[in-house]
Scaffold this active site. Sequence first.
Site, short mmCIF file in Angstrom:
data_model
loop_
_atom_site.label_atom_id
_atom_site.label_comp_id
_atom_site.label_asym_id
_atom_site.label_seq_id
_atom_site.Cartn_x
_atom_site.Cartn_y
_atom_site.Cartn_z
CE LYS A 26 -4.41 1.04 0.13
NZ LYS A 26 -5.60 0.32 -0.35
CG ASP B 55 -7.26 3.43 -0.97
OD1 ASP B 55 -7.84 2.35 -0.87
OD2 ASP B 55 -7.21 4.24 -0.01
P1 NDP Z 1 -12.89 7.86 -2.87
O1 NDP Z 1 -11.80 8.85 -2.72
O2 NDP Z 1 -13.47 7.60 -4.20
O3 NDP Z 1 -14.08 8.21 -1.88
C1 NDP Z 1 -13.90 8.32 -0.51
C2 NDP Z 1 -15.19 8.75 0.14
O4 NDP Z 1 -15.02 8.70 1.55
C3 NDP Z 1 -15.57 10.19 -0.18
O5 NDP Z 1 -16.98 10.31 -0.14
C4 NDP Z 1 -14.92 10.95 0.96
O6 NDP Z 1 -15.50 12.21 1.23
C5 NDP Z 1 -15.14 10.00 2.11
N1 NDP Z 1 -14.11 10.20 3.13
C6 NDP Z 1 -12.78 10.12 2.96
N2 NDP Z 1 -12.14 10.39 4.12
C7 NDP Z 1 -13.12 10.63 5.03
C8 NDP Z 1 -13.13 10.97 6.39
N3 NDP Z 1 -11.98 11.11 7.09
N4 NDP Z 1 -14.32 11.12 7.02
C9 NDP Z 1 -15.50 11.00 6.32
N5 NDP Z 1 -15.56 10.69 5.02
C10 NDP Z 1 -14.39 10.51 4.38
O7 NDP Z 1 -12.28 6.51 -2.24
P2 NDP Z 1 -12.78 5.00 -2.44
O8 NDP Z 1 -14.25 4.97 -2.60
O9 NDP Z 1 -11.91 4.39 -3.46
O10 NDP Z 1 -12.36 4.35 -1.05
C11 NDP Z 1 -13.26 4.30 0.07
C12 NDP Z 1 -12.80 3.23 1.04
O11 NDP Z 1 -12.76 1.95 0.36
C13 NDP Z 1 -11.38 3.40 1.60
O12 NDP Z 1 -11.35 2.88 2.92
C14 NDP Z 1 -10.54 2.53 0.69
O13 NDP Z 1 -9.32 2.12 1.30
C15 NDP Z 1 -11.48 1.36 0.50
N6 NDP Z 1 -11.21 0.53 -0.65
C16 NDP Z 1 -11.21 1.04 -1.92
C17 NDP Z 1 -10.98 0.23 -3.00
C18 NDP Z 1 -11.13 0.72 -4.39
O14 NDP Z 1 -11.12 -0.12 -5.31
N7 NDP Z 1 -11.28 2.01 -4.65
C19 NDP Z 1 -10.60 -1.19 -2.82
C20 NDP Z 1 -10.69 -1.66 -1.45
C21 NDP Z 1 -10.94 -0.80 -0.43
P3 NDP Z 1 -14.78 13.56 0.71
O15 NDP Z 1 -15.06 13.63 -0.76
O16 NDP Z 1 -15.40 14.63 1.52
O17 NDP Z 1 -13.31 13.38 1.02
#
Ligand code: NDP
Length: 454
Positions: A134, A174
């Site tokens: 990562k 991510d």
């Molecule tokens: P994105 O950047 O596309 O979206 C993240 C979302 O989470 C946004 O809505 C963001 O809001 C919100 N967010 C981020 N940080 C915080 C916080 N501290 N408090 C509240 N809301 C928050 O990321 P992903 O959808 O790709 O990833 C989301 C989760 O899934 C993560 O934990 C990631 O590690 C996990 N994941 C992702 C994979 C993938 O294929 N993308 C694979 C496996 C796991 P805002 O826009 O306001 O920041």
Amino acid sequence: MTTALTGKAAEHYQQFMEGLARRNPGEHEYHQAVGEVAQTIIPFVFDKPIYQDAQILERLTEPDRIIIFRVAWEDDNGNVRVNRGYRIQHSNAIGPYKGGLRFHKDVTLSTFKFLAFEQTFKNSLTSLPMGSAKGGADFNPKGKSDREAMRFCQAFMTELSRHIGHQTDVPAGDIGVGAREVSYMFGQHKRLSNEFTGVLTGKGLAFGGSLIRTEATGYGAVYMLQDMLKHAGQDVEGKTACVSGSGNVAQYAAEKFTQLGGKVLTMSDSGGFILDPDGIDAERLAYVQELKNVKRARISEYVKQYPNASYHEGQRPWSVPCDVALPCATQNEISEDEAQKLLDNGCMAVSEGANMPTVPEGINKFIGAKILYAPSKAANAGGVAVSGLEMTQNSMRLSWTRDELDQRLREIMSGIHAQCVEHGTDGDHVNYLNGANIAGFIKVADAMLAYGVL
Ligand code: NDP
């Protein structure tokens, strides 16, 4: 770390965790992720000297390699900006290092170590030949122009490119790293190496990307939920869900949940959550996607378009009554009290799209209440699984169809469910956390035993 273990296992656990904390001071998220796995693995290896004597858990909690580097770049006003880049190459016991890149202002070494450690078990569960890694940077993509994102990504990849390769380490996206960032990084790697290889996954379809990769994590989390419900004699049809986040994982979890006949009540971002009692159906989800992916706007805008919905600033959605919780935003976003609130309101299943979204005390509540609880390493493995399929397609120089890939994803998630059932069944209840930890551990541990002491 507190533990529910007793006797010798509890003693061993305390000693192990004290050693870990001493060697990794202040890295609370890393301690949390290791502690959760150690609670399962320490009792599991107790009567298995083959794993104990080889110190497998001790070796697995020391990453193969940690790379930290400076990233200097220029913003649109000509100011020099400096960020810190990371890549944790955790284990290549069962395949090349593999795991995403996160760009977020709050990340630390601890964040990446916890994510890389979790990735080890997740990648093992997919049954594909992928090791774990990562990385990312404390770069905040919010409010940056496309040109700024490009200059940052190029500077970041200039250093990272020394450490990765399609047989060595294959990063992906991510949080904060979507199609735009992956494209800039892939372009820079291609320029530096003078090679067109599948060194990143999540690429655009025009240059080696895979269909279904964008949808895979969210779809996979719902497929896992569907399998758990089926195993318990239930179905998604007619269920309500609270989804957190509105990024990649949340969008496609919401889409699949709706396609299967469920109703999504909430979505969120770091500013707050929206509650739509009418359900966030396909048309409303398309609006969320335009807001978040095209306009890069806030979720609060949703209520201007759909006035029947409400916006709850600074809050998370877990107090809204629902059948199912799909946390898809970030780590530690369900507190102990919020876990209790979900249970009090009748929530019967949790499938974790985000990585480590529930605090340990919250997990204990879910497991104590014997609801269907799929930990992230099982529930969100669909993303990396389709990344693995993207690597296969790149190596074979061909592209599978959308239906073929969705079918493979579906089978991989069912395989993960089956492994959890095999290793986590206790009487008439499946402890999916134990099942995922043990199944993920065995494959990596057996490879490590075969290599001897490394
Ligand atoms: P994105 O950047 O596309 O979206 C993240 C979302 O989470 C946004 O809505 C963001 O809001 C919100 N967010 C981020 N940080 C915080 C916080 N501290 N408090 C509240 N809301 C928050 O990321 P992903 O959808 O790709 O990833 C989301 C989760 O899934 C993560 O934990 C990631 O590690 C996990 N994941 C992702 C994979 C993938 O294929 N993308 C694979 C496996 C796991 P805002 O826009 O306001 O920041």
